[in-house]
Write a protein that holds these residues in place. Structure first.
Motif, mmCIF file in Angstrom:
data_model
loop_
_atom_site.group_PDB
_atom_site.id
_atom_site.type_symbol
_atom_site.label_atom_id
_atom_site.label_comp_id
_atom_site.label_asym_id
_atom_site.label_seq_id
_atom_site.Cartn_x
_atom_site.Cartn_y
_atom_site.Cartn_z
ATOM 1 N N GLY A 66 1.049 -1.558 -0.088
ATOM 2 C CA GLY A 66 -0.038 -0.245 -0.240
ATOM 3 C C GLY A 66 1.340 1.468 0.117
ATOM 4 N N LEU A 67 0.310 2.288 -0.525
ATOM 5 C CA LEU A 67 1.120 3.678 0.073
ATOM 6 C C LEU A 67 1.109 3.932 1.607
ATOM 7 C CD1 LEU A 67 -0.649 3.473 -2.234
ATOM 8 C CD2 LEU A 67 -0.773 5.995 -2.459
ATOM 9 N N PHE A 119 4.120 9.261 -5.263
ATOM 10 C CA PHE A 119 3.096 9.932 -5.575
ATOM 11 C C PHE A 119 3.058 11.554 -5.282
ATOM 12 C CE2 PHE A 119 0.418 6.725 -8.225
ATOM 13 C CZ PHE A 119 1.450 5.309 -7.599
ATOM 14 N N GLN A 163 -13.177 15.326 1.933
ATOM 15 C CA GLN A 163 -12.482 15.794 1.488
ATOM 16 C C GLN A 163 -11.803 14.301 0.638
ATOM 17 O OE1 GLN A 163 -9.547 18.022 4.366
ATOM 18 N NE2 GLN A 163 -10.721 17.406 5.429
ATOM 19 N N LYS A 164 -10.864 14.139 0.470
ATOM 20 C CA LYS A 164 -10.229 13.647 -0.952
ATOM 21 C C LYS A 164 -9.260 13.682 -1.538
ATOM 22 C CE LYS A 164 -11.977 13.897 -5.335
ATOM 23 N NZ LYS A 164 -13.478 14.534 -5.616
ATOM 24 N N LEU A 165 -8.433 12.570 -1.779
ATOM 25 C CA LEU A 165 -6.511 12.735 -2.505
ATOM 26 C C LEU A 165 -6.844 12.424 -3.680
ATOM 27 C CD1 LEU A 165 -4.375 11.797 0.665
ATOM 28 C CD2 LEU A 165 -5.764 13.890 -0.217
ATOM 29 N N PHE A 210 -4.987 11.811 -6.913
ATOM 30 C CA PHE A 210 -3.164 11.929 -7.110
ATOM 31 C C PHE A 210 -2.223 11.623 -8.403
ATOM 32 C CE2 PHE A 210 -2.136 9.113 -2.820
ATOM 33 C CZ PHE A 210 -3.354 8.690 -2.342
ATOM 34 N N GLY A 211 -1.311 12.493 -8.317
ATOM 35 C CA GLY A 211 -0.613 12.301 -9.584
ATOM 36 C C GLY A 211 -0.773 10.507 -10.362
ATOM 37 N N TYR A 217 -9.719 2.903 -3.441
ATOM 38 C CA TYR A 217 -8.952 3.547 -4.442
ATOM 39 C C TYR A 217 -8.694 2.576 -5.013
ATOM 40 C CZ TYR A 217 -8.196 8.426 -2.506
ATOM 41 O OH TYR A 217 -8.441 9.724 -2.149
ATOM 42 N N GLN A 246 -6.624 1.052 -8.048
ATOM 43 C CA GLN A 246 -4.779 1.488 -8.983
ATOM 44 C C GLN A 246 -4.480 0.510 -10.139
ATOM 45 O OE1 GLN A 246 -1.357 1.356 -5.938
ATOM 46 N NE2 GLN A 246 -0.639 2.414 -8.053
ATOM 47 N N PRO A 299 -3.696 5.782 -7.663
ATOM 48 C CA PRO A 299 -4.802 5.504 -7.029
ATOM 49 C C PRO A 299 -6.009 6.023 -7.823
ATOM 50 C CG PRO A 299 -2.875 5.950 -5.738
ATOM 51 C CD PRO A 299 -2.457 6.141 -6.922
ATOM 52 N N PHE A 315 -9.612 7.048 -7.492
ATOM 53 C CA PHE A 315 -10.809 7.729 -6.213
ATOM 54 C C PHE A 315 -12.116 7.059 -6.602
ATOM 55 C CE2 PHE A 315 -13.320 8.742 -2.326
ATOM 56 C CZ PHE A 315 -14.021 9.630 -2.470
ATOM 57 N N GLN A 362 -16.232 6.831 -1.134
ATOM 58 C CA GLN A 362 -15.894 7.317 1.173
ATOM 59 C C GLN A 362 -17.379 6.881 1.079
ATOM 60 O OE1 GLN A 362 -15.235 11.718 2.001
ATOM 61 N NE2 GLN A 362 -13.595 11.200 2.253
ATOM 62 N N LEU A 371 -7.019 -0.139 -2.874
ATOM 63 C CA LEU A 371 -6.897 0.760 -1.794
ATOM 64 C C LEU A 371 -7.830 1.070 -0.456
ATOM 65 C CD1 LEU A 371 -3.686 2.034 -3.418
ATOM 66 C CD2 LEU A 371 -3.798 0.034 -1.641
#
Lengths: 116, 115
Positions: A43-44, A90, A102-104, A106-107, B35, B37, B43, B45, B48, B90
């Protein structure tokens, strides 16, 4: 929409040399920026984040990142690379809805390869 | 302090089947995000969950659905599997209230292969 770009698919550096992994961002409002690392089939893992304040952010495992508002960049750096730093990195930016959730985002990731 | 745990770690399905992936958040966390990937990608989304409700959703079809239980654990369900659903899934947890700044804590992922 909030987004980040990682212009390099791969970065190669020799052990002991400084490393930089690049990230640029596009946001409305103040950016909340993050770096995560991913080892093979894992995982990250969180490295560091910029919320506000000092433009140089220090994180885990000797990594740091420099926030540059004028260049809309948030590059990851380390003064002396280790072979064990070889992984996928990342950059991410927080995206917050008007509901407060909120969410992230990613690149695409940059593979760092550190040679002995 | 247990981190985010996911199960199963690996699974293989065939096209058209259905799959359920499970996630237990980090102790004290109340929000779970999922997520996808794909190989060589960042990743993406999916959705949630907070207080057992889906709070936001990414650009994924209705074949992807989820659930959150009263103990904050969560499931991701994918119906009518396609080859393109092969990916690492994930789970990430966070705390909505109390100074949450967007940082996520990730599990090790569930590797789904669709044949």
């Amino acid at each position: 929409a909030q987004s980040v770009a990682q212009p390099e698919d791969q970065v190669n550096v020799a052990e002991g040399n400084p490393l930089t992994v690049k990230c640029t961002y596009s946001v409305s409002g103040n950016p909340y920026l993050f770096w995560y690392v991913q080892y093979p089939n894992r995982g990250l893992q969180f490295l560091l984040k910029y919320i506000t304040g000092d433009n140089l952010v220090k994180g885990s495992y000797g990594f740091e990142a420099e926030f540059n508002k004028s260049q809309t960049s948030f590059h990851l750096k380390k003064p002396s690379a280790l072979v064990s730093d070889s992984a996928l990195y990342f950059c991410a930016v927080r995206d917050i809805k008007n509901t407060g959730f909120q969410k992230l985002v990613f690149g695409t990731g940059t593979r760092l390869l550190v040679s002995p | 302090d247990a981190g985010v745990t996911q199960s199963p770690t690996h699974l293989i399905k065939t096209r058209g089947q259905q799959v359920t992936l499970r996630c237990s958040p980090k102790s004290g966390h109340d929000t779970v995000s999922w997520y996808q990937q794909a190989l060589g990608q960042g990743p993406q989304f999916i959705f949630q969950y907070y207080e057992e409700e889906e709070r936001q959703r990414g650009n994924f079809p209705d074949r992807f659905s989820g659930h959150q239980f009263p103990n904050y654990s969560s499931e991701l369900n994918v119906n009518a599997l396609l080859l393109g659903d092969s990916a690492l899934y994930l789970c990430a947890s966070s705390l909505v209230a109390g100074g949450y700044t967007g940082e996520l804590f990730f599990g090790e992922g569930s590797r789904l292969t669709v044949l």
